[in-house]
Design an enzyme around this catalytic site. Structure first.
Site, mmCIF file in Angstrom:
data_model
loop_
_atom_site.group_PDB
_atom_site.id
_atom_site.type_symbol
_atom_site.label_atom_id
_atom_site.label_comp_id
_atom_site.label_asym_id
_atom_site.label_seq_id
_atom_site.Cartn_x
_atom_site.Cartn_y
_atom_site.Cartn_z
ATOM 1 N N GLU A 35 46.063 22.498 39.163
ATOM 2 C CA GLU A 35 46.482 23.833 38.706
ATOM 3 C C GLU A 35 46.374 23.926 37.194
ATOM 4 O O GLU A 35 46.765 23.004 36.475
ATOM 5 C CB GLU A 35 47.932 24.085 39.158
ATOM 6 N N HIS A 36 45.814 25.035 36.753
ATOM 7 C CA HIS A 36 45.599 25.261 35.319
ATOM 8 C C HIS A 36 44.747 24.157 34.689
ATOM 9 O O HIS A 36 45.001 23.736 33.565
ATOM 10 C CB HIS A 36 46.942 25.413 34.570
ATOM 11 N N SER A 69 40.832 53.721 47.339
ATOM 12 C CA SER A 69 41.697 52.594 47.699
ATOM 13 C C SER A 69 42.701 53.024 48.758
ATOM 14 O O SER A 69 43.488 53.957 48.540
ATOM 15 C CB SER A 69 42.453 52.103 46.455
ATOM 16 N N GLY A 121 49.534 40.024 42.833
ATOM 17 C CA GLY A 121 50.397 39.364 41.844
ATOM 18 C C GLY A 121 51.201 38.235 42.443
ATOM 19 O O GLY A 121 52.249 37.863 41.935
ATOM 20 N N ALA A 122 50.728 37.682 43.567
ATOM 21 C CA ALA A 122 51.486 36.626 44.252
ATOM 22 C C ALA A 122 50.853 35.251 44.056
ATOM 23 O O ALA A 122 51.274 34.282 44.657
ATOM 24 C CB ALA A 122 51.595 36.950 45.735
ATOM 25 N N ASP A 171 39.081 30.433 41.514
ATOM 26 C CA ASP A 171 39.339 31.453 42.543
ATOM 27 C C ASP A 171 38.043 32.044 43.094
ATOM 28 O O ASP A 171 37.822 32.107 44.300
ATOM 29 C CB ASP A 171 40.196 32.587 41.967
HETATM 30 C C1 GLA Z 1 44.543 31.831 38.101
HETATM 31 C C2 GLA Z 1 43.142 31.808 37.511
HETATM 32 C C3 GLA Z 1 42.425 30.514 37.898
HETATM 33 C C4 GLA Z 1 43.262 29.286 37.582
HETATM 34 C C5 GLA Z 1 44.678 29.452 38.128
HETATM 35 C C6 GLA Z 1 45.574 28.326 37.718
HETATM 36 O O1 GLA Z 1 44.502 31.905 39.501
HETATM 37 O O2 GLA Z 1 42.398 32.904 37.968
HETATM 38 O O3 GLA Z 1 41.184 30.451 37.232
HETATM 39 O O4 GLA Z 1 43.283 29.019 36.214
HETATM 40 O O5 GLA Z 1 45.267 30.669 37.718
HETATM 41 O O6 GLA Z 1 45.136 27.126 38.251
#
Ligand code: GLA
Length: 383
Positions: A35-36, A69, A121-122, A171
């Site tokens: 993550e990150h 939408s 936003g989840a 993502d």
């Molecule tokens: C969001 C970003 C991803 C990634 C995550 C954290 O989802 O879109 O690119 O950085 O945060 O891992």
């Protein structure tokens, strides 16, 4: 919504024309570990889930992009894909059109209806799913034949340059390339990837949504990217052989002669220690050691919360309560500052456990979290 329902909305909102309507679907995603780190050259381990964004699309003669939408009931019509500051959601479509245009692929005008059940936003990537669905659809209806990897990269550029969120590649990549039943180990520096089966017999993953909505644009996401970059530059002066922060060691972050400030030390400590957790996670997923997998999830949450500072009181509370109840593992996922917690536990306990957590959560925050179960599914597709 199914094809018939989407088609009906499209015909009602834009009146019938002779063009064929086509349907595309893109999934949300979870992330097991990593993550990150996808903007620091790290390895990530996401998987697509059976929540989706669906679109119906057909070309038109109206000389306008017409977009409706279902969730907001808004209809936008525009002769160009110019940035729309009033309806931010439509920029996911315009950003993709714009990126194709930069490659000399000019999209014909079209009517598009979008519907989705990925909570926004989840931390489940509803925006990346929208971008990838549109990019894949445009490539298909024009016969441009972009590969799934190209679709992912183009969608990321749309988000970075048009929407203004400096997200990494995780993502869009998993949403474009995912396979049912598998998570994907993606090296975000080389973009090489492998699939791993997501199977831990007798155990299950599920999600609890804190319902604290994050917006990556408003949050400190872009700040974190800057801190990671400046930490890397300081370390690289002393270790010029490094090409990414991910390759550095936690000791490099702490080395006082490298001159990192406190925030940079913490961010770099998360990124570099995540490398060890990810390596461990892959080994334990392969050998089916659910207990260790769970333990690593807790460790990752701790690092995200304390060092990376992208959690919040509500998600920390959910993780702590679950830990006290003896689940195998839990951690916040995605960008952070709210959103979902991913949980691993023995099968069959989640409903009772969730009711307990929900009551305690309500007492403290006067709002209700939500439980989501999911299946690991395919990436973007025409349906
Ligand atoms: C969001 C970003 C991803 C990634 C995550 C954290 O989802 O879109 O690119 O950085 O945060 O891992």
């Amino acid at each position: 919504m199914n094809q018939e329902e989407l088609a009906k909305v499209l015909q009602t909102e834009f009146s019938p024309n002779g063009e064929t309507i086509r349907f595309f679907s893109a999934p949300g995603r979870i992330n097991i570990i990593g993550e990150h780190v996808d903007y620091a050259g790290g390895i990530v381990l996401p998987a697509a889930i059976d929540f989706s964004i669906r679109i119906a699309i057909r070309k038109n003669e109206a000389r306008k992009f017409r977009i409706f939408s279902v969730s907001t009931g808004e209809k936008i019509e525009s002769p160009s894909a110019a940035y729309d500051s009033k309806h931010s959601w439509v920029n996911y479509v315009y950003g993709v059109i714009d990126e194709f245009q930069k490659l000399g692929r000019v999209a014909d005008f079209f009517d598009l209806v979008v519907w989705g059940n990925i909570p926004q936003g989840a931390g489940l990537s509803s925006s990346a799913a929208f971008e990838v669905a549109v990019a894949f659809a445009l490539s298909e209806i024009h016969g441009w034949n972009f590969s799934r990897e190209e679709i992912a990269l183009l969608s990321q550029r749309a988000e970075n340059r048009f929407v203004g969120v400096n997200c990494g590649i995780m993502d869009q990549f998993v949403i474009a390339t995912a396979k049912e039943g598998f998570c994907i180990a993606l090296n975000t520096e080389s973009l090489r990837y492998e699939f791993y089966e997501m199977r831990l017999d007798g155990y299950e993953f599920y999600l609890i949504d804190s319902k604290v909505k994050h917006s990556l644009k408003d949050s400190a996401y872009n700040d974190r990217r800057k801190e990671v970059e400046s930490a890397f530059q300081k370390i690289k002066k002393h270790r010029p052989e490094l090409t990414t922060l991910y390759q550095a060691e936690p000791e490099d972050a702490e080395n006082s002669s490298f001159g990192l400030n406190e925030a940079e030390i913490q961010r770099a400590r998360h990124v570099t220690s995540e490398r060890y957790r990810t390596r461990n996670m892959i080994e334990n997923l392969k050998s089916g050691n659910a207990k260790e997998v769970g333990k690593i999830l807790f460790e990752c949450h701790d690092s995200l919360s304390k060092d990376y500072e992208v959690s919040c009181e509500e998600t920390d509370f959910i993780v702590e309560e679950l830990k006290a109840e003896g689940v195998l593992g839990a951690r916040m996922i995605g960008g952070g500052f709210g959103g979902c917690v991913l949980i691993l536990d023995k099968e069959g306990r989640k409903d009772i456990l969730f009711e307990k957590i929900k009551a305690r959560y309500f007492k403290k925050f006067e709002s209700n979290p939500e439980l989501y179960t999911f299946r690991i599914s395919d990436g973007v597709k025409e349906f």
